[in-house]
Design an enzyme around this catalytic site. Sequence first.
Site, PDB file in Angstrom:
ATOM      1  N   LYS A 112      34.950  37.821  39.625  1.00  0.00           N
ATOM      2  CA  LYS A 112      34.724  36.395  39.895  1.00  0.00           C
ATOM      3  C   LYS A 112      34.021  35.698  38.735  1.00  0.00           C
ATOM      4  O   LYS A 112      34.135  34.482  38.570  1.00  0.00           O
ATOM      5  CB  LYS A 112      33.871  36.225  41.153  1.00  0.00           C
ATOM      6  CG  LYS A 112      34.325  37.016  42.346  1.00  0.00           C
ATOM      7  CD  LYS A 112      35.523  36.415  43.001  1.00  0.00           C
ATOM      8  CE  LYS A 112      35.951  37.248  44.198  1.00  0.00           C
ATOM      9  NZ  LYS A 112      37.026  36.643  44.939  1.00  0.00           N
TER      10      LYS A 112
HETATM   11  C1  PLP Z   1      35.711  43.129  44.437  1.00  0.00           C
HETATM   12  C2  PLP Z   1      36.862  42.321  44.926  1.00  0.00           C
HETATM   13  N1  PLP Z   1      38.093  42.817  44.802  1.00  0.00           N
HETATM   14  C3  PLP Z   1      39.158  42.121  45.239  1.00  0.00           C
HETATM   15  C4  PLP Z   1      39.029  40.899  45.845  1.00  0.00           C
HETATM   16  C5  PLP Z   1      40.257  40.177  46.290  1.00  0.00           C
HETATM   17  O1  PLP Z   1      40.567  39.157  45.383  1.00  0.00           O
HETATM   18  P1  PLP Z   1      41.419  37.887  45.860  1.00  0.00           P
HETATM   19  O2  PLP Z   1      40.607  37.234  46.939  1.00  0.00           O
HETATM   20  O3  PLP Z   1      41.540  37.030  44.663  1.00  0.00           O
HETATM   21  O4  PLP Z   1      42.680  38.409  46.385  1.00  0.00           O
HETATM   22  C6  PLP Z   1      37.755  40.354  46.014  1.00  0.00           C
HETATM   23  C7  PLP Z   1      37.487  39.060  46.667  1.00  0.00           C
HETATM   24  O5  PLP Z   1      38.209  38.186  46.803  1.00  0.00           O
HETATM   25  C8  PLP Z   1      36.647  41.067  45.502  1.00  0.00           C
HETATM   26  O6  PLP Z   1      35.431  40.556  45.591  1.00  0.00           O
HETATM   27  N1  LIG Z   2      36.256  38.360  48.078  1.00  0.00           N
HETATM   28  C1  LIG Z   2      35.765  37.040  47.957  1.00  0.00           C
HETATM   29  C2  LIG Z   2      36.242  36.146  49.049  1.00  0.00           C
HETATM   30  C3  LIG Z   2      36.368  34.725  48.591  1.00  0.00           C
HETATM   31  O1  LIG Z   2      37.433  34.649  47.691  1.00  0.00           O
HETATM   32  P1  LIG Z   2      37.698  33.493  46.678  1.00  0.00           P
HETATM   33  O2  LIG Z   2      38.319  34.150  45.503  1.00  0.00           O
HETATM   34  O3  LIG Z   2      38.581  32.518  47.347  1.00  0.00           O
HETATM   35  O4  LIG Z   2      36.390  32.850  46.315  1.00  0.00           O
HETATM   36  C4  LIG Z   2      34.267  37.113  47.823  1.00  0.00           C
HETATM   37  O5  LIG Z   2      33.791  38.078  47.302  1.00  0.00           O
HETATM   38  O6  LIG Z   2      33.572  36.227  48.228  1.00  0.00           O
END
Ligand code: PLP
Ligand SMILES: N[C@@H](CCOP(=O)(O)O)C(=O)O
Length: 465
Positions: A112
């Site tokens: 993120k």
């Molecule tokens: C460590 C981790 N892996 C994978 C994901 C999944 O990613 P996305 O929500 O973009 O599919 C998340 C949260 O969204 C995450 O925090």
């Molecule tokens: N896995 C995410 C969930 C939120 O996903 P986002 O990519 O839409 O912000 C988290 O860790 O908060």
Amino acid sequence: MKYISTRGQAPALNFEEVLLTGLAPDGGLYVPEQLPQFSLDEIAGWATLSYTDLAFKIVQPFVGGCIPDADLKAIIDDTYVDFRHPAVAPLVQLDKNEWVLELFQGPTLAFKDFALQMLGRLLDYVLERKQQKVVIMGATSGDTGSAAIQGCKRCSNIDIFILHPHQRVSDVQRKQMTTVTEGNIHNIAVEGNFDDCQSMVKASFNDKRFLPADRQLVAVNSINWARIMAQIVYYFYAALALGGPHRKVAFSVPTGNFGDIYAGYLASKMGLPIDQLVVATNKNDILHRCISNNDFSKQQLEHTLSPSMDIVISSNFERMLFDCYDRDGAAIKDLMERFQTEDVKITDAAFANVRDLFDSHAVDDEQTVKTIAEVYEASEYLLDPHSAIGVEAARAARRNSDVPMVTLATAHPAKFPEAVMKAGYPHEPALPHHMADLFELPERCTVLPNDLAQVHKFVVDNITA
Ligand SMILES: Cc1ncc(COP(=O)(O)O)c(C=O)c1O
Ligand SMILES: N[C@@H](CCOP(=O)(O)O)C(=O)O
């Protein structure tokens, strides 16, 4: 560059407007009207660029002149300064043609940071220029929250409210959020699950009347287009490092809200040759069921050893379906409205499109732990549970062993000691240096019931003057 809604009934916005919003007024998500296109020769010419220079090439067309190039370049150059690896997103080889792309070298140890370090700087720049104050509301299953807080905490024009599911994030994840005690940061532990938190945030975007008239509501979740835009970059970066664009590369992506893999899909539509995109899910497998079997029915959210992926209602799948329905906003509006209350199927034509674009695989906790143990045994490489799901899905869904398969390693194992120790790792993995005192810092967090009115009251009572 104009951005349009997936539900076809909202006015088009420019980049600055889309940055300062969340959902479109018709309930849809914003997407570019047209994607930038890059030729193979142009992409090949980027092979020696640093991560930041590559990011500028990819991000600049999306910004569409809303920020002068020199200022945008300065923002991007500053975005990755706190990453702990000189490559920003290093590749690690596990086996022949099997790689992981470490996306956890940023300040909060999850992928993120790539987008939220940029988003915080973009918001700061735009809000200073406009002399505008905003309220951010975000939902997190553990990682977005701390990355958003770290990205935005220095912005004096922002009050940030992050909702996480009470007692359903790891201790490290919680402390990463609640030990940041600046006055404009507010953590709310909701007595519910992630879907409850996310649906409250989306309801707030759909009806903003709870906010004072002088405050705009801004999203830090991947409903905000700028999040997706920043995540496209590392697909190009990894492919270029492995011989692309003249050699195809495959990606396996641990998936929850579908933002990360959607960025990979966009990279391929922008001209990057990608052989395969694997959607890797945990037991919350609605996306795997939909992609493999056109079963888009919601099941009860399960709490797993990969809590950040404990998501049933996945925001960005709508953006991808919009393309698979030939950008028919009315059809998407109808589908997504029915999805709220009934089990739906996507049309045969859209399903065929989805099948062309993605493979998928679901991994349960038992197998997640096994994969962490197997990979550690074979290569002394410690995966976090989310990345382990990616590696396992890559192995299960892989179509061509001659093509490099890159799993996105989305988090650092130190965030998830429970899963790692279940896999036989003898102790809690050490946190990086800059977080060594995390468990000694005081925490600030408010527990609230799963009730939108109470959350709104808390937000309004805590907006700084
Ligand atoms: C460590 C981790 N892996 C994978 C994901 C999944 O990613 P996305 O929500 O973009 O599919 C998340 C949260 O969204 C995450 O925090
Ligand atoms: N896995 C995410 C969930 C939120 O996903 P986002 O990519 O839409 O912000 C988290 O860790 O908060």
